[in-house]
Design a protein around this motif. Structure first.
Motif, short mmCIF file in Angstrom:
data_model
loop_
_atom_site.label_atom_id
_atom_site.label_comp_id
_atom_site.label_asym_id
_atom_site.label_seq_id
_atom_site.Cartn_x
_atom_site.Cartn_y
_atom_site.Cartn_z
N CYS A 7 1.68 43.71 -60.08
CA CYS A 7 1.69 44.37 -58.76
C CYS A 7 2.33 45.74 -58.95
CB CYS A 7 2.53 43.58 -57.77
SG CYS A 7 1.84 41.97 -57.39
N SER A 35 4.14 47.24 -56.87
CA SER A 35 5.53 47.09 -56.43
C SER A 35 5.64 45.69 -55.84
CB SER A 35 5.88 48.15 -55.38
OG SER A 35 4.98 48.04 -54.29
N ARG A 36 6.86 45.23 -55.61
CA ARG A 36 7.03 43.86 -55.11
C ARG A 36 7.30 43.88 -53.61
NH1 ARG A 36 5.76 39.29 -57.26
NH2 ARG A 36 7.59 38.30 -56.37
N CYS A 37 6.59 43.03 -52.88
CA CYS A 37 6.82 42.91 -51.43
C CYS A 37 8.04 42.00 -51.22
CB CYS A 37 5.59 42.30 -50.77
SG CYS A 37 4.08 43.15 -51.25
N TYR A 96 8.87 39.60 -49.34
CA TYR A 96 8.77 38.19 -48.96
C TYR A 96 8.13 37.33 -50.07
CZ TYR A 96 4.03 39.79 -48.30
OH TYR A 96 2.83 40.36 -48.52
N CYS A 97 7.69 38.00 -51.15
CA CYS A 97 6.76 37.33 -52.06
C CYS A 97 7.43 36.40 -53.06
CB CYS A 97 5.96 38.39 -52.82
SG CYS A 97 4.77 37.63 -53.94
N PHE A 156 5.25 34.66 -55.21
CA PHE A 156 4.25 34.45 -56.27
C PHE A 156 4.75 35.01 -57.58
CE2 PHE A 156 1.24 34.72 -52.60
CZ PHE A 156 0.84 33.40 -52.66
N SER A 184 4.57 37.40 -60.32
CA SER A 184 3.96 38.67 -60.74
C SER A 184 5.06 39.60 -61.22
CB SER A 184 3.17 39.33 -59.60
OG SER A 184 4.05 39.92 -58.68
N GLY A 219 -3.76 36.94 -57.47
CA GLY A 219 -2.55 37.44 -58.11
C GLY A 219 -1.29 37.18 -57.33
N GLY A 220 -0.34 38.10 -57.58
CA GLY A 220 -0.47 39.41 -58.19
C GLY A 220 -1.49 40.29 -57.46
N THR A 221 -1.92 41.29 -58.16
CA THR A 221 -2.90 42.22 -57.58
C THR A 221 -4.00 42.52 -58.60
OG1 THR A 221 -0.98 43.25 -56.49
CG2 THR A 221 -3.09 44.38 -56.29
N ASN A 278 -5.59 45.11 -52.99
CA ASN A 278 -4.71 45.77 -52.04
C ASN A 278 -5.50 46.93 -51.44
OD1 ASN A 278 -2.53 44.16 -52.40
ND2 ASN A 278 -1.13 45.83 -52.90
N ARG A 333 5.04 46.83 -48.36
CA ARG A 333 3.66 46.94 -48.82
C ARG A 333 3.40 48.40 -49.12
NH1 ARG A 333 0.86 42.07 -49.75
NH2 ARG A 333 -0.88 43.47 -50.07
S1 SF4 Z 1 1.50 39.23 -55.14
FE1 SF4 Z 1 0.86 40.22 -53.23
S2 SF4 Z 1 2.53 39.76 -51.83
FE2 SF4 Z 1 3.32 39.41 -53.90
S3 SF4 Z 1 4.30 41.32 -54.52
FE3 SF4 Z 1 2.20 41.38 -55.24
S4 SF4 Z 1 1.06 42.45 -53.61
FE4 SF4 Z 1 3.01 41.79 -52.74
#
Ligand code: SF4
Length: 404
Positions: free
Chosen positions: A11, A13-15, A17-18, A20, A22, A81-83, A120, A157
Motif C-alpha cells: 500500500c 500508505s497505511r489507513c 483502521y486497517c 489487513f 500489507s 490486498g493491500g493495493t 485505489n 486514505r
Molecule cells: S489494505 Fe486497503 S485499507 Fe489497508 S492500508 Fe492498504 S489501502 Fe488502506
C-alpha cells in the motif's frame, strides 16, 4: 467451480483502521529496476515468488475433495490486498501470463470468468486504465469508503472525493462494465445525514455493486489507539442501526439486491438474481474451494484450510527455496458446520439444512427454534436464513447456532 485469490501486500500508505496484512510500497532507485544496493526490487521479487507459488500449488484446486464436482474449472480470479493497483503493468502481465501457463487446463475462458482487480481511486490514472484494458480484468473493486474529504483525511486514505468520479469514468472508458465500491459508515461524529449523502453519491456513480461495512476498531491499529486514548469516540449502537437501515432501504429502493449482510448488487429486470453479485466472494460464503496465493493468503478445499505466513520476507525466502510457508488445519464435520454458520448464514439464501449430516441438521433446527419464533430466522425450502430483523443481531444468532 473454484476461485483463485492473489494477495498483493503493498500500500502507498497505511489507513488508520486497517488490520489487513500489507506493507508500504517500496520505492525503486531512480532510473533502475533495482533498489539502491543493487538488490532486486522487492515488488518484482514478490511477483516472481507468487508466480512460483502458483506452480508449487498447482494441484491444490483439482484434488480429490472437489474432483466429483460437475465443474471443477477455475471460474473466478481476484487480485486483492493491500493495493494491487500499486503493481506495475509488467508485474500484472507476468501474473496473468503465469495464471494462463499454470492453470490453463482448468481455466474457463477469461470472458466467461469473473476477474477482479482491487484498486485505489487515485491509482486509476489514464495510463493505468489504458494498461489494464490489455489484461483480462473485467471487474474492478474500489476502496472508496466515503465521499467526505474530511473523513478520508481522518482515516488517512490517499484519494479525495473528486478522484472517485474520475476513476469510474476512466474505467467506463476502457469498457469495464462491472464496478464495485467499498463504503464505510459509523465514523466518529458522523450523523445520519452525512451517511445519506455518502449513499446518494455512491448511487450517482451508477455502478453495479456496493459493499458497505461499519468502521471497525481493530486492536493494534492506530484507530484503536485513538479510541483507547479517548481521542475519538465510537458512535452508539442505535446510530449504527439507523445507518444500516438507511443503507438497506436506500439501496433496495434504488434497484439493488441485498444478497449478503454487507453486499448489494444491481438488479437486472427479468433475472431472478443479480448478475453483478460478486462470484468470487460468494464462493467464500457458499462453501466453494479456493486457492490463495501470496503472503498471508488463505486456501480452502473443504477438507482442509491453509494459510501462508504473514511476513513478506519469510514468504519470499521460503518460496525461492521451493518451500510453502503455510500452516494447515484439517476440517472435521463440526468445524465445517461452524464455518457454514459464519459464512452461508450471511447470505440471503442462508444454510441449506438438507445437506447437513443428520446429527447437525437436528442440532441446527433445534437451536434455531427460539429465533424462528422471534422472527429473526426463517426457514424456506430447507434453507435457514436471517430475516431483516435477524440481520441486526446476526452475531448473537450465529453464536447461538454454533456447535460446541
Ligand atoms: S489494505 Fe486497503 S485499507 Fe489497508 S492500508 Fe492498504 S489501502 Fe488502506
Amino acid at each position: 467451480m473454484s476461485g483463485l485469490y492473489i494477495h498483493i501486500p503493498f500500500c502507498a500508505s497505511r489507513c488508520i483502521y486497517c488490520g489487513f496484512y500489507s506493507t508500504i510500497t517500496p520505492k525503486k532507485a531512480i532510473g533502475t529496476g533495482e533498489v539502491g544496493n543493487g538488490a532486486p526490487y522487492l515488488i518484482d521479487r514478490y511477483t516472481d515468488a507468487i508466480c512460483k507459488e502458483m506452480e508449487l500449488q498447482k494441484g491444490y484446486i483439482v484434488n480429490k475433495a472437489i474432483a466429483n464436482e460437475e465443474n471443477s474449472k477455475l471460474k473466478t480470479i481476484y487480485l486483492g490486498g493491500g493495493t494491487p493497483s500499486q503493481l506495475s503493468f509488467r508485474n500484472l502481465q507476468q501474473i496473468f501470463h503465469q495464471i494462463t501457463t499454470v492453470y490453463g487446463e482448468i481455466l474457463d475462458d477469461y470472458y466467461s470468468m469473473e476477474v477482479t482487480l482491487e484498486c485505489n481511486p487515485d491509482d486509476v490514472t489514464d495510463d493505468f486504465a489504458s494498461e489494464i484494458s490489455e489484461l483480462p480484468i473485467n471487474r474492478i473493486s474500489m476502496g472508496v469508503q466515503t465521499f467526505s474529504n474530511d473523513r478520508l483525511r481522518f482515516i488517512k486514505r490517499r484519494h479525495n472525493a473528486e478522484e472517485i468520479g474520475m476513476a469510474v469514468r476512466r474505467l467506463r472508458n476502457i469498457g469495464i462494465q462491472n464496478i464495485s465500491i467499498d463504503l464505510m459508515f459509523g465514523f466518529p461524529q458522523e450523523n445520519l445525514d452525512d451517511w445519506k449523502k455518502d449513499i446518494d453519491k455512491a448511487l450517482a456513480l451508477n455502478i453495479e455493486h456496493i459493499s458497505a461495512y461499519s468502521l471497525m476498531y481493530e486492536e493494534g491499529t492506530p484507530l484503536f489507539h485513538l479510541l483507547e486514548c479517548g481521542k475519538v469516540k465510537e458512535i452508539d449502537e442505535e446510530s449504527y442501526r439507523k445507518m444500516y437501515e438507511e443503507l438497506t432501504n436506500r439501496l433496495t429502493n434504488a434497484g439493488f439486491e441485498q444478497y449478503e449482510i454487507s453486499n448489494f448488487a444491481r438488479i437486472i429486470e427479468g433475472r431472478s438474481t443479480s448478475p453483478y453479485r460478486s462470484r468470487h466472494n460468494s464462493s467464500y460464503w457458499n462453501d466453494t474451494a479456493y486457492l490463495g496465493i501470496g503472503a498471508s493468503a488463505h486456501s480452502y478445499n473443504r477438507t482442509s484450510r491453509q494459510w501462508n505466513v504473514s511476513d513478506l520476507k519469510v514468504y519470499i525466502d521460503a518460496i525461492e527455496k521451493g518451500k510453502l510457508p503455510a500452516e494447515k488445519e484439517i476440517i472435521d464435520e463440526n468445524t465445517h458446520y461452524n464455518d457454514m454458520i459464519t459464512t452461508a448464514l450471511r447470505t440471503t439464501e442462508g444454510i441449506n439444512t438438507s445437506i447437513l449430516p443428520s446429527k447437525l441438521r437436528k442440532y441446527i433446527l433445534k437451536a434455531a427454534q427460539p429465533h424462528i419464533k422471534a422472527n429473526l430466522l426463517k426457514i424456506d425450502d430447507n434453507h435457514l436464513h436471517l430475516t431483516r430483523n435477524g440481520i441486526f443481531v446476526s452475531d448473537s444468532i450465529m453464536s447461538d447456532l454454533m456447535f460446541v
